[in-house]
Design a protein around this motif. Structure first.
Motif, mmCIF file in Angstrom:
data_model
loop_
_atom_site.group_PDB
_atom_site.id
_atom_site.type_symbol
_atom_site.label_atom_id
_atom_site.label_comp_id
_atom_site.label_asym_id
_atom_site.label_seq_id
_atom_site.Cartn_x
_atom_site.Cartn_y
_atom_site.Cartn_z
ATOM 1 N N TRP A 72 0.776 -1.260 -0.057
ATOM 2 C CA TRP A 72 -0.042 -0.014 0.072
ATOM 3 C C TRP A 72 0.819 1.284 -0.113
ATOM 4 C CZ3 TRP A 72 -5.300 0.281 0.244
ATOM 5 C CH2 TRP A 72 -6.061 1.434 0.584
ATOM 6 N N GLY A 246 -2.238 -4.398 -3.686
ATOM 7 C CA GLY A 246 -1.920 -3.471 -2.655
ATOM 8 C C GLY A 246 -1.341 -2.328 -3.181
ATOM 9 N N GLY A 250 -3.226 1.258 -3.279
ATOM 10 C CA GLY A 250 -2.286 2.300 -2.758
ATOM 11 C C GLY A 250 -2.402 3.502 -3.744
#
Length: 527
Positions: A72, A246, A250
């Motif tokens: 992230w 992720g 992100g």
């Protein structure tokens, strides 16, 4: 053990975790080392039942959220720029370490099948994402080294797990095909990327339609497990699926999250990751008793296992040094020949990279998943636990000292064009433009002079207003509407600079956090 007693034991473990963290802070020790030692000590408390760790549950419970948290906050641009170096560590170093450990093990134990030696190498070869995070949070590294280590920790588990599964299958079936294994590996990786990208895209579309902050945070929390489980069910790499999801989430969270969701989600994730990371290291310590109970006589470890275990631990550490220094020397030679533009790390940076090879929960969980029919299973368990202890307690605790002595230089090419101060000025200019557009009426008269004088407080604005209560509330609402518009303009400018490669992720997150707090205050005041 009764379910209630198990729950009470879990609560007691988290209380111990808080105490161990406090002790580690007071003594300036790495929390990971304190938790492993503390967990090992607690495991032998009289009357405490032995803790049995289900390796599959450990992987599916702990690995996805911790990988998600790392992905992230991974900077996409440096990640792409240093992809060759990351893959060299995540795949090349893992394969090389596996080969070195397999050869050393075969020399020490000639009767052990080659496939079993490779299985042990695959268990020990990938540095752990959790251990790397725990150490990197406490040290200051040049951006290039930080990107390489973070990228390696996100991807290398996939290589190690694939090697392990092929090696175990070879032991049990007696057959192995290098061509088939290589093809399957790339299919697992490509499939994991596809699954993770699909889960991330669904998350982006879903969050654009959810209007409730709590639902958005809950949906975000479930992404990591959804990606991992979906990847495993489709027989691709669940690790790669989580990392891809992720990275996707992100990247888009700056445009799909509101300020309140981002602030609340960040606080939630910080607590969740703290508890999970701490539980991982504590469980590693608690598992010591189970390993010793399985061996039976502790003297057996010293009499028959000490020498081969120590030799294999040394091979694991030296293999990383050999790979990193050799790869850096090759890059230097190719650069002198004009064949590549990449810059070598240099001896100081290579030393730091070589020393930062901590193992952790993945190594332990994979070792515990060894089938009972695996030759020398007890030796493999003891070796895995010893490698974890040595790398976390020795390398993890001394990495900061190594960095201070080596002082690796910052790569100027890795720095973004704009620093924090320049990005802040650009954000302020965008905010001022938004305020100026809204601060004048149709005749050009200033209607929000307080905003042009650095935002008057609500009380001051209210006291200065002469009119009815409804008119006053409307004026205050318009006042804070302009503030919110200014915040949105500043955030849009930051995202534009980030997407254009002008600022890095750290600058974006720092300034965006300030804007989020400003927006929350304006929304609360307006209400």
């Amino acid at each position: 053990m009764h379910a209630t007693a198990e729950f009470e034991l879990i609560i007691a473990m988290f209380l111990v975790i808080v105490g161990l963290h406090y002790v580690a802070q007071r003594l300036s020790l790495p929390p990971s080392a304190a938790l492993i030692v503390g967990g090992g000590a607690v495991a032998f408390v009289p009357g405490l039942p032995a803790v049995a760790i289900d390796p599959e549950l450990v992987l599916v419970l702990f690995l996805p959220p911790l990988l998600m948290d790392g992905a992230w906050f991974t900077a996409i641009a440096p990640f792409r720029r240093h992809m060759a170096g990351i893959l060299s560590l995540a795949i090349g170093a893992v394969f090389f370490t596996t080969a070195v450990v397999a050869v050393v093990t075969k020399l020490l134990l000639p009767a052990l099948p080659w496939a079993a030696c490779v299985a042990l190498g695959a268990i020990l070869s990938p540095p752990d994402a959790v251990s790397a995070r725990a150490v990197l949070q406490r040290v200051r590294l040049p951006r290039r080294l930080s990107t390489l280590l973070e990228g390696e920790s996100l991807l290398n588990d996939a290589a190690g797990l694939v090697l392990f599964r092929f090696a175990v299958a070879a032991v049990l079936t007696g057959t192995f095909s290098l061509g088939a294994a290589t093809g399957t590996f790339f299919l697992l990786v490509i499939g994991g990327v596809a699954v993770g990208a699909g889960i991330g895209a669904i998350w982006v579309l879903l969050l654009r339609r959810l209007g409730d902050d709590t639902l958005m945070i809950a949906a975000t929390m479930l992404v990591c497990w959804s990606a991992y489980i979906a990847g495993e069910l489709l027989h691709v790499s669940g690790v790669i699926a989580v990392v891809t999801a992720g990275l996707t989430c992100g990247w888009f969270q700056h445009v799909v999250f509101s300020a309140s969701v981002r602030i609340r989600a960040l606080a939630f994730w910080q607590v969740l990751v703290f508890l999970l990371e701490a539980a991982v290291f504590t469980l590693i310590g608690l598992s010591l008793r189970g390993i010793l109970d399985r061996i039976g006589d502790p003297a057996r470890i010293l009499d028959t296992m000490a020498m081969p275990v120590l030799a294999i631990v040394a091979a694991v550490i030296l293999a990383r040094f050999l790979w990193i220094f050799a790869a850096d020397a090759i890059v230097a030679l190719l650069r002198r020949a004009g064949w590549v533009s990449a810059r070598p790390l240099g001896g100081r940076a290579a030393l730091v990279m070589s020393w930062a090879g901590m193992r952790g929960v993945v190594t332990l969980a994979v070792a515990l998943s060894l089938p009972e029919a695996m030759p020398e299973r007890d030796l493999m368990l003891v070796t895995a636990f010893t490698v974890i202890l040595v790398t976390v307690l020795v390398q993890g605790t001394s990495l900061g000292w190594i960095i201070e002595r080596a002082r690796p230089a910052e790569d100027a090419a890795a720095l973004p064009p704009l620093d924090l101060q320049a990005a802040e000025h650009a954000m302020f200019r965008a905010q001022l433009s938004a305020v100026e557009r809204e601060a004048h009426d149709a005749d050009g008269e200033v209607i929000h002079p307080q905003l042009l004088r650095r935002y008057r407080t609500r009380a001051t604005a209210g006291e200065a207003f002469d009119g009815t209560a409804d008119e006053r509330n409307q004026a205050i609402a318009r006042h804070f509407d302009v503030i919110i518009a200014a915040v949105e303009a500043g955030r849009a400018e930051l995202v534009r600079l980030h997407r254009a490669g002008q600022i890095d992720d750290e600058t974006l997150h720092d300034l965006e956090h300030d804007l989020d707090l400003e927006e929350l205050g304006a929304v609360a005041a307006k209400g």
